[in-house]
Design a protein around this motif. Structure first.
Motif, mmCIF file in Angstrom:
data_model
loop_
_atom_site.group_PDB
_atom_site.id
_atom_site.type_symbol
_atom_site.label_atom_id
_atom_site.label_comp_id
_atom_site.label_asym_id
_atom_site.label_seq_id
_atom_site.Cartn_x
_atom_site.Cartn_y
_atom_site.Cartn_z
ATOM 1 N N LEU A 90 45.439 42.318 36.049
ATOM 2 C CA LEU A 90 44.440 41.606 35.191
ATOM 3 C C LEU A 90 43.781 40.486 36.100
ATOM 4 O O LEU A 90 42.534 40.234 36.211
ATOM 5 N N THR A 91 44.684 39.778 36.968
ATOM 6 C CA THR A 91 44.066 38.773 38.005
ATOM 7 C C THR A 91 43.125 39.424 38.888
ATOM 8 O O THR A 91 42.099 38.755 39.151
ATOM 9 N N GLY A 140 52.878 40.139 47.286
ATOM 10 C CA GLY A 140 53.498 41.097 48.106
ATOM 11 C C GLY A 140 53.733 40.288 49.508
ATOM 12 O O GLY A 140 54.910 40.840 50.025
ATOM 13 N N LEU A 141 53.338 39.339 49.665
ATOM 14 C CA LEU A 141 54.045 38.469 50.902
ATOM 15 C C LEU A 141 55.501 37.754 50.543
ATOM 16 O O LEU A 141 56.183 37.831 51.549
ATOM 17 N N PRO A 166 36.353 38.415 42.436
ATOM 18 C CA PRO A 166 36.508 39.427 43.512
ATOM 19 C C PRO A 166 37.629 38.729 44.321
ATOM 20 O O PRO A 166 38.381 39.610 45.132
ATOM 21 N N ASN A 167 38.055 37.485 44.335
ATOM 22 C CA ASN A 167 39.330 36.949 45.199
ATOM 23 C C ASN A 167 40.728 37.076 44.126
ATOM 24 O O ASN A 167 41.575 36.442 44.821
ATOM 25 N N GLY A 168 40.521 37.684 43.187
ATOM 26 C CA GLY A 168 41.622 37.688 42.181
ATOM 27 C C GLY A 168 42.786 38.572 43.069
ATOM 28 O O GLY A 168 44.065 38.366 42.555
ATOM 29 N N PHE A 169 42.360 39.292 43.873
ATOM 30 C CA PHE A 169 43.550 40.258 44.788
ATOM 31 C C PHE A 169 44.571 39.303 45.485
ATOM 32 O O PHE A 169 45.615 39.686 46.025
ATOM 33 N N MET A 170 44.225 38.063 45.726
ATOM 34 C CA MET A 170 44.998 37.121 46.643
ATOM 35 C C MET A 170 46.282 36.805 45.806
ATOM 36 O O MET A 170 47.291 36.550 46.487
ATOM 37 N N HIS A 200 27.903 44.390 42.980
ATOM 38 C CA HIS A 200 28.722 43.128 43.026
ATOM 39 C C HIS A 200 29.333 42.834 41.597
ATOM 40 O O HIS A 200 30.319 42.139 41.491
ATOM 41 N N ASN A 201 28.310 43.028 40.613
ATOM 42 C CA ASN A 201 29.025 42.721 39.188
ATOM 43 C C ASN A 201 30.297 43.472 38.594
ATOM 44 O O ASN A 201 31.023 42.825 37.856
ATOM 45 N N LEU A 202 30.509 44.680 39.390
ATOM 46 C CA LEU A 202 31.971 45.420 38.918
ATOM 47 C C LEU A 202 33.238 44.487 39.298
ATOM 48 O O LEU A 202 34.034 44.615 38.676
ATOM 49 N N ARG A 203 32.936 43.399 40.275
ATOM 50 C CA ARG A 203 34.063 42.737 40.873
ATOM 51 C C ARG A 203 34.359 41.637 39.661
ATOM 52 O O ARG A 203 35.464 41.205 39.726
ATOM 53 N N TYR A 204 33.680 41.565 38.894
ATOM 54 C CA TYR A 204 33.697 40.709 37.541
ATOM 55 C C TYR A 204 34.348 41.327 36.357
ATOM 56 O O TYR A 204 33.987 40.677 35.147
ATOM 57 N N VAL A 205 34.577 42.329 36.437
ATOM 58 C CA VAL A 205 34.450 43.245 35.271
ATOM 59 C C VAL A 205 35.405 42.909 34.094
ATOM 60 O O VAL A 205 35.103 43.010 32.993
#
Length: 386
Positions: free
Chosen positions: A175-176, A191-192, A181-185, A64-69
């Motif tokens: 970078l975002t 993309g949308l 974890p929700n930075g992909f949005m 889980h911590n890798l998601r905030y790397v």
């Protein structure tokens, strides 16, 4: 009296960039004074320990911590320089200053070069305390908010078609995505916007090719979504009926036993199973989370805090919704900004909100930009009608 205010406004207007910069600086000093310097809160110890491991031995934590790397990596840079917490906060403020500039410049591009909308959007961004306070917190929020703003600024540049503009946008979105974890949005929102532009283009072949690519990538996207949800215990929060994480006083209670997914089901399949077998309960749960997220009426807030939300944010939501429909504003940017807010809202409705504003603050820049554009275009139309 009105004449005097107008005269004062005309004299100050040429200096509004300096005034906004001064207000931003005062906000940073005010929060440093309020919290007596860099402020450690809840998850700060986890990030600092992670950053120390990176700085001292190059160790990146798994799971889980890798998601905030990105944030521990950002912190480790300042720790490695020996600048400690003050270096981290100074770095956050430097990035936040660039983000504020991106809000101004990006909004001005969308307004056709006019500075009124840019000034208003920047004023809201600078003056809203629940955004600026995070610059002194040792949490991911400051960097994440700044990266959302920088992504917006970079997105408005791609209209020029220059390759370097696309490169900067790709860097900002990457970078975002690494910040939270929700930075992909934010990348998904871009993309949308791109898909919408392809759909409306005279040549339909790129649109069809994009749809085909999405179909081919569906298994990969399914696996990625499962990976994102793997470390979250959504079924536990659903069973507890939580609207705010670990806050039992605001909760939805089931009228009958819930039909839970069988063991061994993947994270996404569990959510789909739960939705199919408990639709009424999940619907009430999601509506409750929507209210908690956007209303700004959380139980932990003071009366003044709630009143500020009602008086400022509620009208801003309405104005932003109107701005998202304003045809004179570049459509891809409207789709991008609206999607950022709506995707974050959907994520909260499917997961759970926090007791404070840390999930709402990163998407408020999108609301402020659209609201500012709507205000200035409406005022311009009113002047033209006169």
């Amino acid at each position: 009296m009105l004449h005097l205010f107008r005269g004062l406004g005309r004299r100050l207007w040429p200096h509004h960039p300096a005034l906004l910069a001064g207000l931003w600086g005062l906000a940073q000093l005010a929060f440093l004074a309020r919290f007596h310097g860099p402020h450690a809160a809840n998850d700060s110890g986890r990030y600092l320990a992670y950053a120390a491991n990176i700085a001292e031995c190059g160790y990146f934590e798994p799971g889980h911590n890798l998601r905030y790397v990105l944030y521990p990596l950002f912190q480790s840079f300042w720790l490695a320089l020996g600048l400690g917490w003050w270096g981290i906060v100074a770095g956050q403020m430097a990035v936040a200053a660039l983000a504020t500039r991106a809000i101004y410049q990006g909004t001005r591009r969308l307004a056709g070069g006019r500075r009124g909308a840019a000034a208003l959007a920047t004023l809201l961004f600078v003056a809203w305390p629940d955004i600026q306070q995070f610059n002194v917190f040792l949490l991911t929020e400051s960097l994440f908010i700044s990266l959302v703003a920088l992504s917006f600024g970079a997105f408005t540049r791609v209209r020029s078609g220059r390759p370097q503009a696309w490169a900067w946008l790709l860097v900002a979105l990457t970078l975002t995505a690494l910040a939270r974890p929700n930075g992909f949005m934010v990348g998904l929102a871009a993309g949308l916007a791109g898909l919408d532009a392809l759909r409306r283009a005279p040549n339909r072949r790129p649109w069809r090719a994009a749809l085909l690519l999405l179909v081919l990538l569906a298994p990969l996207l399914w696996a990625a979504l499962n990976h994102q949800l793997a470390t979250y215990y959504l079924m536990d929060t659903y069973q507890r009926g939580e609207l705010i994480f670990r806050y039992p006083l605001w909760a939805v209670h089931q009228a009958q036993p819930l039909d839970m997914p069988p063991n061994g089901t993947g994270p996404v399949a569990r959510v789909l199973y739960f939705a199919a077998h408990n639709p009424a309960y999940l619907g009430r749960l999601m509506l409750g989370k929507l209210f908690v997220f956007v209303s700004y009426l959380k139980p932990h807030y003071s009366l003044a805090h709630r009143a500020a939300g009602v008086l400022v944010l509620w009208p801003a939501y309405w104005l932003a919704a109107q701005g998202a429909r304003r045809a004179v504003i570049w459509r891809p940017a409207r789709v991008f900004l609206a999607a950022i807010f709506l995707l974050q809202t959907a994520i909260i409705m499917l997961t759970v909100d926090d007791w404070d504003v840390r999930f709402l603050a990163p998407v408020l820049p999108a609301v402020f930009v659209l609201a500012a554009l709507e205000v200035t275009w409406t005022l311009r139309l009113m002047r033209n009608e006169e």
